[in-house]
Design a protein around this motif. Sequence first.
Motif, PDB file in Angstrom:
ATOM      1  N   VAL A  65      42.698  43.857  38.035  1.00 60.22           N
ATOM      2  CA  VAL A  65      44.036  43.207  38.113  1.00 60.22           C
ATOM      3  C   VAL A  65      43.663  41.763  38.414  1.00 60.22           C
ATOM      4  O   VAL A  65      44.717  41.198  37.960  1.00 60.22           O
ATOM      5  CB  VAL A  65      44.416  43.877  39.660  1.00 60.22           C
ATOM      6  N   ASN A  66      42.834  41.441  38.755  1.00 58.40           N
ATOM      7  CA  ASN A  66      42.569  39.925  39.189  1.00 58.40           C
ATOM      8  C   ASN A  66      42.357  39.171  37.710  1.00 58.40           C
ATOM      9  O   ASN A  66      42.490  37.955  37.634  1.00 58.40           O
ATOM     10  CB  ASN A  66      41.288  39.502  39.898  1.00 58.40           C
ATOM     11  N   LEU A  67      42.188  39.990  36.564  1.00 67.70           N
ATOM     12  CA  LEU A  67      42.134  39.431  35.570  1.00 67.70           C
ATOM     13  C   LEU A  67      43.518  38.564  35.020  1.00 67.70           C
ATOM     14  O   LEU A  67      43.659  37.867  34.217  1.00 67.70           O
ATOM     15  CB  LEU A  67      41.934  40.410  34.221  1.00 67.70           C
ATOM     16  N   LEU A  68      44.464  39.054  35.649  1.00 67.79           N
ATOM     17  CA  LEU A  68      45.768  38.570  35.574  1.00 67.79           C
ATOM     18  C   LEU A  68      45.921  37.152  36.064  1.00 67.79           C
ATOM     19  O   LEU A  68      46.401  36.039  35.409  1.00 67.79           O
ATOM     20  CB  LEU A  68      46.923  39.070  36.194  1.00 67.79           C
ATOM     21  N   ILE A  69      44.998  36.707  37.018  1.00 69.72           N
ATOM     22  CA  ILE A  69      44.992  35.379  37.401  1.00 69.72           C
ATOM     23  C   ILE A  69      44.227  34.476  36.610  1.00 69.72           C
ATOM     24  O   ILE A  69      44.448  33.454  36.244  1.00 69.72           O
ATOM     25  CB  ILE A  69      44.161  35.287  38.657  1.00 69.72           C
ATOM     26  N   VAL A  70      42.871  34.932  35.790  1.00 66.99           N
ATOM     27  CA  VAL A  70      42.332  34.279  34.564  1.00 66.99           C
ATOM     28  C   VAL A  70      43.422  33.968  33.778  1.00 66.99           C
ATOM     29  O   VAL A  70      43.400  32.773  33.058  1.00 66.99           O
ATOM     30  CB  VAL A  70      41.198  35.110  34.338  1.00 66.99           C
ATOM     31  N   ALA A  71      44.012  34.917  33.360  1.00 68.50           N
ATOM     32  CA  ALA A  71      45.131  34.667  32.171  1.00 68.50           C
ATOM     33  C   ALA A  71      46.046  33.682  32.388  1.00 68.50           C
ATOM     34  O   ALA A  71      46.423  32.619  31.824  1.00 68.50           O
ATOM     35  CB  ALA A  71      45.886  35.994  32.049  1.00 68.50           C
TER      36      ALA A  71
END
Length: 431
Positions: A179-185
């Motif tokens: 889910v925290n890959l969204l922050i990276v994106a």
Amino acid sequence: MSEAVPNRWLARVVNVRPGEIRALCWSFAYFFCLLAGYYVLRPLRDEMGIAGGVRNLPWLFTATFLVLLAVVPVFGAVVARLARRVFIPLVYHFFVANIAIFWLLLTLDIGTAHVARVFFVWISVFNLFAVSVFWSFMADLYAPGQGKRLFGFIAAGGSAGALLGPALAIGLAAPLGHVNLLIVAALLLEAAVLCAARLERAAGELRFEAGAPAPAADKPEAAALGGGWLAGIVMVLRSPYLAGIALWVALLSLAGTFLYFMQANIVAAASDDPAVRTRIFATIDLAIGVLTILVQFFATGRLINRYGAGPAAAFLPLVFCLGFIALWLTPMLWAVIAFQALQRAANFALSNPAREVLFTALGREEKYKAKNVIDIVVFRGGDAASGWLFAALRGAGMDLGAISLATVPVTAAWLALALALGRMHERRARG
């Protein structure tokens, strides 16, 4: 960076001329950040699509098309009223806000199943809009001759980002949580906005070739485009050239959707483990990125400049034709992975830059409004129609091999269309 003489390293991989270096580098960085952000999210989209059921994919494609039908007129109204330097950051900030909402909902575990379906549709909309706006900007900045020389290198920026994105997804999914890959994106997308702003400033220094349109600094780029919010649709219907590009995109959509559905069926049959499937999709993306970037750096610009946009755009239908023949003979996991890697590499490395060159011979309003209709409405409309057609063929009892064979004549017609569009572009560019 001094532009009196092109940087020696840069000159080895792209035919760049004095006055173009700064804009070229910011264009590269802009596309790099944009696609890196998208490819962080892409494996999540593909897994969510299978998790929702392969049979539901036509409904998700249809939902994407309907959302786009509603959004495209809004985009047309925005670009008609706002200057380029305003509406381009606005589009990307809007998508970052969407990412923040998805992150919050998934973190709080609110309606996860419904959020997953909405996310699948959203990321398809995001990808088309984000990339379409980017290439509209490029077609607006560069003259046709410059596009032939430089678009391959600029596309390599996206391919480099497409390499970084899956690598980040693979490396950070475990320590950060998927889910925290969204922050990276979201951070990568904000970096793309910064690059777009720097490119806008560098556009005033961009020198055009003899006989090309006036430099960006001398054109009213800061002004809104004007016109109606449905003008793009009217332009496509009235222009044989734009209608031809639209048909090219529709045929790409049909071939790509058929291959995507075949991939989903074959991968779903190969494993029922979501982690394994996600790893397969990320591995495909990584392999495509490596192959594509090598071609873009060292061959794309030279090939398009030498042979023209038509033959370059025709290479992708040729790959699809041969690939569907291979799947007809061997509908196996290794065959679909190889086919997917080769066709996407051919698309990103050669045919897509060539297709974007076709738009450089158009007027500014056509570059944003008509291009947006073609890239978004035609492409996703083709996806939706092709998805239902694939489902109907499967429902009629056709196996994957038979569907592959039936698609081969379509790819041959697609190839002929690409060559015809190349001849039309050359006539437009000359005068």
